[in-house]
Design a protein around this motif. Structure first.
Motif, mmCIF file in Angstrom:
data_model
loop_
_atom_site.group_PDB
_atom_site.id
_atom_site.type_symbol
_atom_site.label_atom_id
_atom_site.label_comp_id
_atom_site.label_asym_id
_atom_site.label_seq_id
_atom_site.Cartn_x
_atom_site.Cartn_y
_atom_site.Cartn_z
ATOM 1 N N PHE A 1 33.864 99.934 51.515
ATOM 2 C CA PHE A 1 35.323 99.864 51.550
ATOM 3 C C PHE A 1 35.831 100.618 52.772
ATOM 4 N N THR A 2 37.117 100.427 53.091
ATOM 5 C CA THR A 2 37.728 101.167 54.192
ATOM 6 C C THR A 2 39.051 101.744 53.741
ATOM 7 N N ILE A 3 39.418 102.854 54.360
ATOM 8 C CA ILE A 3 40.756 103.409 54.140
ATOM 9 C C ILE A 3 41.398 103.576 55.507
ATOM 10 N N ASP A 4 42.600 103.013 55.676
ATOM 11 C CA ASP A 4 43.317 103.168 56.938
ATOM 12 C C ASP A 4 44.124 104.458 56.927
ATOM 13 N N GLN A 5 44.512 104.874 58.119
ATOM 14 C CA GLN A 5 45.330 106.079 58.261
ATOM 15 C C GLN A 5 46.618 105.949 57.427
ATOM 16 N N GLY A 6 46.904 106.968 56.637
ATOM 17 C CA GLY A 6 48.150 106.972 55.861
ATOM 18 C C GLY A 6 48.154 106.063 54.645
ATOM 19 N N GLN A 7 46.968 105.574 54.269
ATOM 20 C CA GLN A 7 46.905 104.688 53.110
ATOM 21 C C GLN A 7 46.280 105.368 51.914
ATOM 22 N N CYS A 8 46.527 104.807 50.762
ATOM 23 C CA CYS A 8 45.933 105.352 49.551
ATOM 24 C C CYS A 8 45.095 104.269 48.886
ATOM 25 N N LEU A 9 43.830 104.583 48.650
ATOM 26 C CA LEU A 9 42.949 103.643 47.955
ATOM 27 C C LEU A 9 42.677 104.173 46.550
ATOM 28 N N GLY A 10 42.920 103.344 45.560
ATOM 29 C CA GLY A 10 42.615 103.722 44.182
ATOM 30 C C GLY A 10 41.238 103.225 43.811
ATOM 31 N N LEU A 11 40.404 104.118 43.288
ATOM 32 C CA LEU A 11 39.064 103.729 42.854
ATOM 33 C C LEU A 11 39.054 103.848 41.337
ATOM 34 N N MET B 1 44.936 102.238 61.926
ATOM 35 C CA MET B 1 43.625 102.701 62.378
ATOM 36 C C MET B 1 42.737 103.023 61.188
ATOM 37 N N CYS B 2 41.499 102.613 61.307
ATOM 38 C CA CYS B 2 40.578 102.840 60.202
ATOM 39 C C CYS B 2 40.133 104.302 60.178
ATOM 40 N N LEU B 3 40.368 104.954 59.082
ATOM 41 C CA LEU B 3 40.032 106.374 58.981
ATOM 42 C C LEU B 3 38.658 106.589 58.357
ATOM 43 N N LEU B 4 38.424 105.871 57.288
ATOM 44 C CA LEU B 4 37.147 106.024 56.588
ATOM 45 C C LEU B 4 36.526 104.645 56.381
ATOM 46 N N LYS B 5 35.266 104.531 56.760
ATOM 47 C CA LYS B 5 34.593 103.253 56.561
ATOM 48 C C LYS B 5 33.261 103.505 55.875
ATOM 49 N N VAL B 6 33.117 102.950 54.708
ATOM 50 C CA VAL B 6 31.892 103.132 53.934
ATOM 51 C C VAL B 6 31.155 101.799 53.904
ATOM 52 N N THR B 7 29.882 101.807 54.283
ATOM 53 C CA THR B 7 29.124 100.553 54.237
ATOM 54 C C THR B 7 27.770 100.745 53.559
ATOM 55 N N GLY B 8 27.514 99.874 52.622
ATOM 56 C CA GLY B 8 26.208 99.796 51.956
ATOM 57 C C GLY B 8 25.701 101.094 51.349
ATOM 58 N N LEU B 9 26.583 101.816 50.703
ATOM 59 C CA LEU B 9 26.198 103.115 50.146
ATOM 60 C C LEU B 9 25.385 102.929 48.861
ATOM 61 N N THR B 10 24.211 103.530 48.800
ATOM 62 C CA THR B 10 23.452 103.479 47.553
ATOM 63 C C THR B 10 23.005 104.878 47.165
ATOM 64 N N LYS B 11 22.792 105.052 45.868
ATOM 65 C CA LYS B 11 22.360 106.359 45.377
ATOM 66 C C LYS B 11 21.634 106.170 44.057
ATOM 67 N N THR B 12 20.504 106.840 43.899
ATOM 68 C CA THR B 12 19.830 106.821 42.604
ATOM 69 C C THR B 12 19.635 108.252 42.133
ATOM 70 N N TYR B 13 19.724 108.444 40.843
ATOM 71 C CA TYR B 13 19.389 109.739 40.253
ATOM 72 C C TYR B 13 18.084 109.554 39.493
ATOM 73 N N LYS B 14 17.176 110.482 39.691
ATOM 74 C CA LYS B 14 15.893 110.338 39.009
ATOM 75 C C LYS B 14 15.672 111.499 38.059
ATOM 76 N N ASN B 15 15.115 111.178 36.889
ATOM 77 C CA ASN B 15 14.542 112.256 36.088
ATOM 78 C C ASN B 15 13.118 111.844 35.742
ATOM 79 N N LYS B 16 12.481 112.603 34.850
ATOM 80 C CA LYS B 16 11.060 112.362 34.618
ATOM 81 C C LYS B 16 10.780 110.926 34.208
#
Lengths: 312, 306
Positions: B28-38, B1-16
Motif C-alpha cells: 500500500f502507499t500513503i501520500d503526504q497529508g493523507q490518512c489510511l485506515g487499516l 507526493m508518496c510518503l510511505l510505500k510498502v511492497t510485498g511485506l511478509t512476516k512469519t512467527y515461529k514457535n516450536k
C-alpha cells in the motif's frame, strides 16, 4: 421481576451509585449505558452482591418478591446461577483453564443439583447449543477455554448461563472485548436466547449500537445516577437529556459524519457532587444545576428524565 | 507526493510446533497529508504491519520506502528518526509513571537533539495546550491522568518533533465514545493544520469513515480490498468487506444481523476466506491470487465479481 429502588452503593466512603431506581419486567431486555466510571458495572454487580468491597447503604433490590440486599450470602448463592445468571466482559477469564468446556456446563448444573449426571448435562447443553444455532458442539465440549476464540468463548458462556434456565441474565459489557464480527454474533445470540426462552436481561454496555439493536428499554447513567430512562426508540430517536443527546452525537457512523466530542471529562467519584453530575460539561447548565440534584420529570408513560433544563 | 510505500511485506512467527504466516504480502502507499485506515479483525496482521513500519519488528521480506528512502533492513533511529511516530492502544502503558506530564511529552524529542532545552520546554507546553489538556496538569504525574487525557498526552509526545507520519495502533479502542470523538477531532486538526499523515489502525469501521481518505481491509495477512474510504464503505466489492460492514451495529433501524459460520470445509486454497465466503466456487480453489483493479479500487482477485 427485578425492581431496584433508590439504591446507593459505596466503596468505603465514596458513593459510586446514587439513588438508582430501575425496573426489569418479564421477558424484557434493559440496557444500562454510560461511559467508564459512571458506576454501571457496580450497580449490576450489586444485584448479585458480587463485589465484597461495595456496600449497599440504602435502597432495595426486589427480585421475585425477595429483597436481595437483606439476604445472607448462602441465600444469595442459591439465586446466583440458578435464578439469575451472570455473563462477564471477558468470558475466557471467567472459565477454569484446567477444565474442558463440557465440564463447565456440567459444573453449572452441579452447583445447584448435586445429583446431576454428566451425560444428561451434556445432552441438555447440546440441545441448548442447537437451539441457539451454535454448531460443532462436540469440538467445543472437548476443548479447553484457551482453544476457543474470544467470540466463541463468549457465546459458549452465554449457552452455559442458560443451563439452569434462569429468569434473568445479567451481562457486564458482553461485547466490549470483541471484534465487530464477533460482537454482532453475540448480539444475535442474546436475541435468540430471548426468543427461545423469554429470559429477561439487564445488560451493561457503553456501545450505543448494542442498545439500538438489542434493548427494549435503556437507562443512561452518568456520575453514578440515572439521567434518562425510556424505551430504546425514545432514547435513540427522541432523547431529552443533554447528556444523552451529546452521547448519541459522539457515536461514529458509517456515513462519514465526524463525531462531535463532549468537552471535558467524566467526573471522578471523590468529587463530592451535590448537583447534577453532568452540569460542568453541559451547555445548558444553570446555577441551580450545580446546587440541587434535578427532580424526576415524567415525559411519557415509559420515558423519564432527571434534568433541570428539560420540561414537558 | 508518496510518503510511505510498502511492497510485498511478509512476516512469519515461529514457535516450536508451527509457523504462523502473519503477513502474506502487503502492498500500500500513503501520500503526504493523507490518512489510511487499516481495518480487520484481531489476528489479521494489522499491528504486525505497523510494528514493521516503525522498525519495532523485523520483516521476512519486502521493502518499505519512507520519505524517498528504503528503510527496510536498517535500525530504527538512524533511518526514520523523528519523522515517524507511533501512538499505542493503551496510553498508560506507554509512559513511565515516574515522570510528570511535561517531562513525558518532552521525552518524545530526547533522542534527536532538535531543540535547545528552553525551546523544547516551550514547545511541550504549547503542545499540551494544543491537544486540549489543562495547563494545571503540566507538573502532575502522568499516572494521575485518566485514559483519555493520557492518550492526548501521547499524541502531544508524538507530535513534538513534527513528524510526517503518525501510526495510530488501535489508539481509540480503549476509550469511551465521548473521548474517542475528542481524539478524532484532534486527528483532523493535526491533518489540516500541520499536514501530518496517518496510518490509522482500528477494527471500528465507522471511525474510519470520518477521518480516513483511503481504507485497506485486511484478512488473514493480506489486504483484500483497498480504495477510497467512503466508496469502499458504501459499495464494498469483496464478500469479506461486505460481511465486515454488515456486522457494524447500526444506530438507526434494527437491521437483521447476518450469521457468520463456516459454510464449507476448509481446503488448502489460495483464498483464506474460502470456508466462509457465501459466493465461493470451484474457481476459488484453483485460481491464482492477485490484486485486480475494479474502478478506483483494488480488490484481491475474487471470482464473485466476474
Amino acid at each position: 421481576m427485578l425492581d431496584i429502588n433508590n439504591l446507593s452503593v459505596y466503596y468505603g466512603k465514596t458513593r459510586v451509585v446514587r439513588n438508582l431506581s430501575l425496573k426489569v419486567n418479564d421477558g424484557e431486555i434493559v440496557c444500562i449505558v454510560g461511559e467508564s466510571g459512571c458506576g454501571k458495572s457496580t450497580a449490576l454487580k450489586s444485584v448479585l452482591m458480587l463485589d465484597k468491597n461495595a456496600s449497599v447503604k440504602s435502597g432495595s433490590i426486589i427480585f421475585n418478591g425477595k429483597d436481595i440486599t437483606k439476604l445472607n450470602s448462602a441465600q444469595v448463592r442459591q439465586i446466583r446461577g440458578l435464578e439469575i445468571a451472570m455473563i462477564f466482559q471477558n468470558a475466557f477469564l471467567s472459565m477454569d483453564p484446567t477444565k474442558t468446556i463440557g465440564h463447565l456446563f456440567y459444573e453449572t448444573v452441579k452447583a445447584h443439583n448435586k445429583k446431576a449426571k454428566k451425560e444428561e448435562c451434556l445432552k441438555k447443553a447440546e440441545d441448548i447449543m442447537k437451539k441457539l444455532r451454535l454448531w460443532e458442539t462436540e469440538r467445543i465440549f472437548t476443548s479447553y477455554p484457551f482453544e476457543l476464540s474470544g467470540g466463541m468463548c463468549q457465546r459458549t458462556a452465554i449457552a452455559a448461563a442458560m443451563m439452569n434456565t434462569p429468569q434473568l441474565i445479567l451481562a457486564d459489557e458482553p461485547t466490549s472485548a470483541l471484534d465487530v464480527t464477533a460482537q454482532a454474533q453475540v448480539i444475535r445470540l442474546l436475541k435468540q436466547v430471548k426468543e427461545n426462552y423469554n429470559t429477561s436481561m439487564l445488560i451493561v454496555t457503553h456501545n450505543m449500537g448494542v442498545v439500538a439493536n438489542l434493548a427494549d428499554k435503556a437507562a443512561v447513567m452518568y456520575g453514578g445516577s440515572i439521567m434518562e430512562f425510556g424505551s430504546t426508540d425514545d432514547i435513540i430517536n427522541n432523547p431529552a437529556h443533554p447528556y444523552t443527546k451529546a452521547l448519541i452525537k459522539a457515536v461514529p457512523e458509517m456515513n462519514g459524519k465526524i463525531p462531535e466530542a463532549i468537552e471535558g471529562l467524566p467526573p471522578e467519584f471523590n468529587d463530592d457532587i451535590s448537583g447534577c453530575p453532568f452540569a460542568p460539561r453541559c451547555s445548558m447548565a444553570k446555577d441551580i444545576c450545580y446546587k440541587k440534584f434535578p427532580e424526576k420529570i415524567v415525559l411519557s408513560e415509559n420515558h423519564t428524565v432527571y434534568c433541570n433544563c428539560c420540561s414537558l | 507526493m508518496c510518503l510511505l510505500k510498502v511492497t510485498g511485506l511478509t512476516k512469519t512467527y515461529k514457535n516450536k510446533k508451527d509457523i504462523v504466516y502473519a503477513l502474506k504480502g502487503i502492498d500500500f502507499t500513503i501520500d503526504q497529508g493523507q490518512c489510511l485506515g487499516l481495518v480487520g479483525e484481531s489476528g489479521c496482521g494489522k499491528s504486525t504491519t505497523a510494528e514493521i513500519i516503525a522498525r519495532l519488528t523485523k520483516e521476512d521480506s519486502g521493502t518499505i520506502e519512507f520519505n524517498g528512502k528504503v528503510i527496510t533492513g536498517q535500525k530504527r533511529l538512524k533511518c526514520i528518526g523523528k519523522d515517524l511516530q507511533m501512538v499505542f492502544q493503551n496510553p498508560k502503558d506507554s509512559f513511565d509513571p515516574k515522570y510528570s506530564l511535561l517531562d513525558s511529552v518532552m521525552m518524545g524529542a530526547d533522542s534527536y537533539n532538535l531543540y535547545s532545552k528552553t525551546e523544547l520546554r516551550q514547545r511541550a507546553q504549547e503542545l499540551i495546550k494544543y491537544v486540549g489538556l489543562k495547563e494545571s496538569y503540566m507538573n502532575k504525574g502522568i499516572d494521575s491522568l485518566s485514559g483519555g487525557e493520557c492518550q492526548k498526552a501521547s499524541i502531544a509526545r508524538a507530535v513534538i518533533c513534527s513528524p510526517k507520519l503518525i501510526i495510530f495502533d488501535e489508539a481509540t479502542s480503549a476509550l469511551d465514545v465521548s473521548v474517542q470523538a475528542q481524539i478524532i477531532g484532534l486527528m483532523i486538526k493535526l491533518k489540516e493544520e500541520k499536514g501530518v499523515s496517518f496510518l490509522f489502525i482500528t477494527h471500528d469501521l465507522a471511525l474510519t469513515s470520518s477521518v480516513c481518505d483511503n481504507i485497506a481491509v485486511m484478512y488473514s495477512g493480506r489486504i483484500i480490498e483497498y480504495g477510497p474510504c467512503r466508496k469502499v464503505l458504501k459499495n464494498p466489492v469483496h464478500p469479506y468487506t461486505k460481511q465486515l460492514i454488515s456486522s457494524v451495529l447500526p444506530m438507526k433501524g434494527k437491521g437483521e444481523i447476518p450469521e457468520f459460520n463456516a459454510l464449507r470445509k476448509d481446503q488448502s486454497t489460495n483464498c483464506d476466506y474460502y470456508a466462509f465466503c457465501p459466493k465461493a466456487d470451484k474457481k476459488c480453489i484453483e485460481g491464482p491470487l492477485q490484486m485486480v483493479q475494479i474502478k478506483e479500487r483494488q480488490v484481491l482477485c475474487c471470482h464473485a465479481n466476474d
